[in-house]
Design a protein around this motif. Structure first.
Motif, PDB file in Angstrom:
ATOM      1  N   GLU A  91       0.859  -1.185   0.000  1.00 37.95           N
ATOM      2  CA  GLU A  91       0.000   0.000   0.000  1.00 37.95           C
ATOM      3  C   GLU A  91       0.891   1.229   0.000  1.00 37.95           C
ATOM      4  O   GLU A  91       2.064   1.159   0.356  1.00 37.95           O
ATOM      5  N   CYS A  92       0.313   2.349  -0.425  1.00 32.13           N
ATOM      6  CA  CYS A  92       1.061   3.592  -0.443  1.00 32.13           C
ATOM      7  C   CYS A  92       1.480   3.958   0.982  1.00 32.13           C
ATOM      8  O   CYS A  92       0.663   3.920   1.905  1.00 32.13           O
ATOM      9  N   LEU A  93       2.747   4.285   1.148  1.00 32.87           N
ATOM     10  CA  LEU A  93       3.241   4.598   2.483  1.00 32.87           C
ATOM     11  C   LEU A  93       2.693   5.920   2.989  1.00 32.87           C
ATOM     12  O   LEU A  93       2.756   6.214   4.171  1.00 32.87           O
ATOM     13  N   PHE A  94       2.165   6.701   2.087  1.00 30.37           N
ATOM     14  CA  PHE A  94       1.670   8.008   2.509  1.00 30.37           C
ATOM     15  C   PHE A  94       0.161   8.029   2.692  1.00 30.37           C
ATOM     16  O   PHE A  94      -0.350   8.447   3.715  1.00 30.37           O
ATOM     17  N   CYS A  95      -0.587   7.564   1.676  1.00 35.96           N
ATOM     18  CA  CYS A  95      -2.048   7.653   1.769  1.00 35.96           C
ATOM     19  C   CYS A  95      -2.712   6.291   1.938  1.00 35.96           C
ATOM     20  O   CYS A  95      -3.917   6.194   2.029  1.00 35.96           O
ATOM     21  N   PHE A  96      -1.889   5.221   1.980  1.00 36.30           N
ATOM     22  CA  PHE A  96      -2.371   3.857   2.258  1.00 36.30           C
ATOM     23  C   PHE A  96      -3.327   3.310   1.214  1.00 36.30           C
ATOM     24  O   PHE A  96      -4.118   2.420   1.479  1.00 36.30           O
TER      25      PHE A  96
ATOM     26  N   TRP B  57       4.615   4.064  -3.306  1.00 37.97           N
ATOM     27  CA  TRP B  57       3.731   5.236  -3.334  1.00 37.97           C
ATOM     28  C   TRP B  57       2.917   5.210  -4.618  1.00 37.97           C
ATOM     29  O   TRP B  57       3.374   4.657  -5.618  1.00 37.97           O
ATOM     30  N   CYS B  58       1.752   5.838  -4.609  1.00 45.52           N
ATOM     31  CA  CYS B  58       0.938   5.861  -5.839  1.00 45.52           C
ATOM     32  C   CYS B  58       1.610   6.689  -6.915  1.00 45.52           C
ATOM     33  O   CYS B  58       1.550   6.359  -8.077  1.00 45.52           O
ATOM     34  N   ASP B  59       2.190   7.806  -6.515  1.00 48.35           N
ATOM     35  CA  ASP B  59       2.800   8.672  -7.511  1.00 48.35           C
ATOM     36  C   ASP B  59       3.836   9.547  -6.824  1.00 48.35           C
ATOM     37  O   ASP B  59       4.087   9.429  -5.627  1.00 48.35           O
TER      38      ASP B  59
ATOM     39  N   SER C 298       3.836  12.667  -6.086  1.00 49.75           N
ATOM     40  CA  SER C 298       3.408  13.626  -5.071  1.00 49.75           C
ATOM     41  C   SER C 298       3.262  12.935  -3.714  1.00 49.75           C
ATOM     42  O   SER C 298       3.628  13.496  -2.682  1.00 49.75           O
ATOM     43  N   CYS C 299       2.776  11.705  -3.713  1.00 48.40           N
ATOM     44  CA  CYS C 299       2.722  10.953  -2.454  1.00 48.40           C
ATOM     45  C   CYS C 299       4.134  10.710  -1.930  1.00 48.40           C
ATOM     46  O   CYS C 299       4.394  10.821  -0.742  1.00 48.40           O
ATOM     47  N   MET C 300       5.039  10.371  -2.827  1.00 47.03           N
ATOM     48  CA  MET C 300       6.402  10.120  -2.413  1.00 47.03           C
ATOM     49  C   MET C 300       7.022  11.382  -1.820  1.00 47.03           C
ATOM     50  O   MET C 300       7.667  11.341  -0.773  1.00 47.03           O
TER      51      MET C 300
HETATM   52 ZN   LIG Z   1      -0.532   7.586  -2.131  1.00 43.20          ZN
END
Ligand SMILES: [Zn+2]
Length: 80
Positions: A37-42, A51-53, A55-57
């Motif tokens: 899962e994305c470490l930022f927004c899950f 990360w999804c992209d 910006s999340c990274m």
């Molecule tokens: Zn994300």
């Protein structure tokens, strides 16, 4: 005599060792494992992605940097 299971286990060990070495060799590499899962927004992600992209990274990295700066206490961010 090596059977297929032995060879698979051996290949796996080599892979683990190489990825460990790569992680140590590259100081810029982030010390985080993909969680699925994305470490930022899950958001759920395919395994190798963290990360999804970008910006999340970037946002995650910024949060991580400030956590480092403030002595890395337990993360209490409740991002939903
Ligand atoms: Zn994300």
């Amino acid at each position: 005599m090596a059977n297929e299971a032995d060879q698979a286990a051996e290949a796996e060990e080599v892979f683990l060792r190489v990825s460990l070495l790569n992680a140590q060799a590259d100081p810029n590499k982030l010390e985080v494992e993909p969680e699925g899962e994305c470490l930022f927004c899950f958001e759920p992600l395919a395994k190798p992605r963290r990360w999804c992209d970008k910006s999340c990274m970037d946002d995650w990295q910024a949060a991580e940097d400030s956590a480092m700066r403030y002595g890395r206490k337990s993360p209490d961010k409740s991002v939903e």
